[in-house]
Enzyme design. Sequence first.
Site, short mmCIF file in Angstrom:
data_model
loop_
_atom_site.label_atom_id
_atom_site.label_comp_id
_atom_site.label_asym_id
_atom_site.label_seq_id
_atom_site.Cartn_x
_atom_site.Cartn_y
_atom_site.Cartn_z
N GLU A 82 -60.33 2.45 32.68
CA GLU A 82 -60.01 1.54 33.69
C GLU A 82 -60.34 2.52 35.18
O GLU A 82 -60.13 3.51 35.16
CB GLU A 82 -58.30 1.15 33.73
CG GLU A 82 -57.89 0.48 34.91
CD GLU A 82 -57.88 0.91 35.90
OE1 GLU A 82 -58.10 0.59 37.22
OE2 GLU A 82 -56.93 1.76 36.22
N SER A 83 -61.07 1.63 36.05
CA SER A 83 -61.67 2.28 37.31
C SER A 83 -60.67 3.00 38.26
O SER A 83 -61.03 3.84 38.72
CB SER A 83 -62.43 1.39 37.91
OG SER A 83 -61.89 0.26 38.32
N LYS A 84 -59.50 2.61 38.30
CA LYS A 84 -58.77 2.90 39.17
C LYS A 84 -58.13 4.17 38.77
O LYS A 84 -57.91 5.19 39.60
CB LYS A 84 -57.57 1.99 39.77
CG LYS A 84 -56.71 2.68 40.86
CD LYS A 84 -55.56 1.72 41.50
CE LYS A 84 -54.77 2.46 42.49
NZ LYS A 84 -53.63 1.61 43.00
N CYS A 182 -61.85 -8.85 39.03
CA CYS A 182 -60.92 -8.00 38.37
C CYS A 182 -59.99 -8.91 37.72
O CYS A 182 -59.28 -9.90 38.29
CB CYS A 182 -60.33 -7.06 39.35
SG CYS A 182 -59.10 -5.74 38.62
N ASP A 189 -65.90 -8.46 42.29
CA ASP A 189 -66.79 -7.47 41.87
C ASP A 189 -68.22 -7.98 42.17
O ASP A 189 -68.57 -9.23 41.49
CB ASP A 189 -66.59 -7.07 40.41
CG ASP A 189 -65.24 -6.59 39.88
OD1 ASP A 189 -64.80 -5.58 40.84
OD2 ASP A 189 -64.56 -6.96 39.11
N HIS A 221 -66.32 -5.46 34.35
CA HIS A 221 -67.82 -5.50 34.43
C HIS A 221 -68.32 -5.24 32.89
O HIS A 221 -69.35 -6.04 32.61
CB HIS A 221 -68.16 -4.09 35.18
CG HIS A 221 -67.55 -3.98 36.56
ND1 HIS A 221 -66.25 -3.75 36.74
CD2 HIS A 221 -68.20 -3.75 37.60
CE1 HIS A 221 -66.13 -3.64 38.02
NE2 HIS A 221 -67.52 -3.57 38.67
N GLU A 222 -67.91 -4.37 32.02
CA GLU A 222 -68.37 -4.15 30.80
C GLU A 222 -68.18 -5.36 29.79
O GLU A 222 -69.21 -5.95 29.37
CB GLU A 222 -67.77 -3.04 30.07
CG GLU A 222 -67.77 -1.62 30.86
CD GLU A 222 -66.59 -1.42 31.79
OE1 GLU A 222 -66.06 -0.24 32.05
OE2 GLU A 222 -65.96 -2.42 32.24
N ARG A 250 -66.55 0.67 44.51
CA ARG A 250 -65.22 0.46 44.75
C ARG A 250 -64.44 1.58 44.72
O ARG A 250 -64.47 2.13 43.39
CB ARG A 250 -64.54 -0.94 44.13
CG ARG A 250 -63.15 -0.89 44.57
CD ARG A 250 -62.46 -2.15 43.88
NE ARG A 250 -62.94 -3.33 43.76
CZ ARG A 250 -62.71 -4.29 42.92
NH1 ARG A 250 -61.80 -4.08 41.78
NH2 ARG A 250 -63.24 -5.57 43.02
N GLY A 251 -63.73 2.26 45.71
CA GLY A 251 -63.01 3.37 45.56
C GLY A 251 -64.11 4.51 45.04
O GLY A 251 -63.62 5.55 44.61
#
Length: 274
Positions: A82-84, A182, A189, A221-222, A250-251
């Site tokens: 998870e990106s965050k 998201c 996104d 995304h994936e 992002r971030g």
Amino acid sequence: MSTPEHSPLGKDTVYAERYDPRLLFPIPRAGKRAELGIAESLPFHGVDVWNAYELSWLDLRGKPRVALAEFRVPAASPHLIESKSFKLYLNGFAQERIADAATLAATLTHDLSAAAGAVVGVQLRDARAQALPTVDLDGHLLDDQDLVIDHYGPPDAGFLQADSSATPVAETLVSHLLRSNCPVTGQPDWGSVRIAYRGAPIDHAGLLRYLVSFRTHNEFHEQCVERIFVDLTQRCAPRQLSVYARYTRRGGLDINPFRSSTPATPDNPRTVRQ
């Protein structure tokens, strides 16, 4: 539980400044793949290419160091990250004293591989323009077609069609109109996508309408890229296919999933929007 609802995504967060690999939050890929009819044997090869632009640490004398980082997470790994949580983990190095970049890279490789369940490739680069130059995605641009579009979600594979009676072609198609959201926060996104295939000619208008139909869709995304790959495979039956999405950051992170019907190693072509 490893579900988006239990992740730090979309919640108030204290940004740690010390190293903590427990911040990484893996999410199983299997659930979403089952929705697409993807079994344990994957119908594609691929990798998720991540770029990190906000990586910093202290050398042993306390002076800050910075680098650009590239991470390659195999599509065959049981988990995506998870990106965050990825951002929080990277931020945790800000006040850590580390002997050298090689030591940092080894730590990153160990922790990310443990989270993903497969070996993650890590490369650190100097923070200079030539380290990651900006380029245009090669291919024929779909976006200039004069079309009426009125469907923005959910993704509609019914737009996809190929002329099986025509002479097979090999072409690469590009669109900058990919947008999804998201699945937890609803934040948009934004991305560009490059589709390369060999087979019956795919209708360009239908393909663009299909890509635009992701515009209000909630998915990581994936997962979006795997959906595009599966839908194209089922509806158009190309002999060979690859789908590569380049999402804006992002971030301090951008995520760029690549899926291909044949083994391939994608380049890392940063676009002007990245």
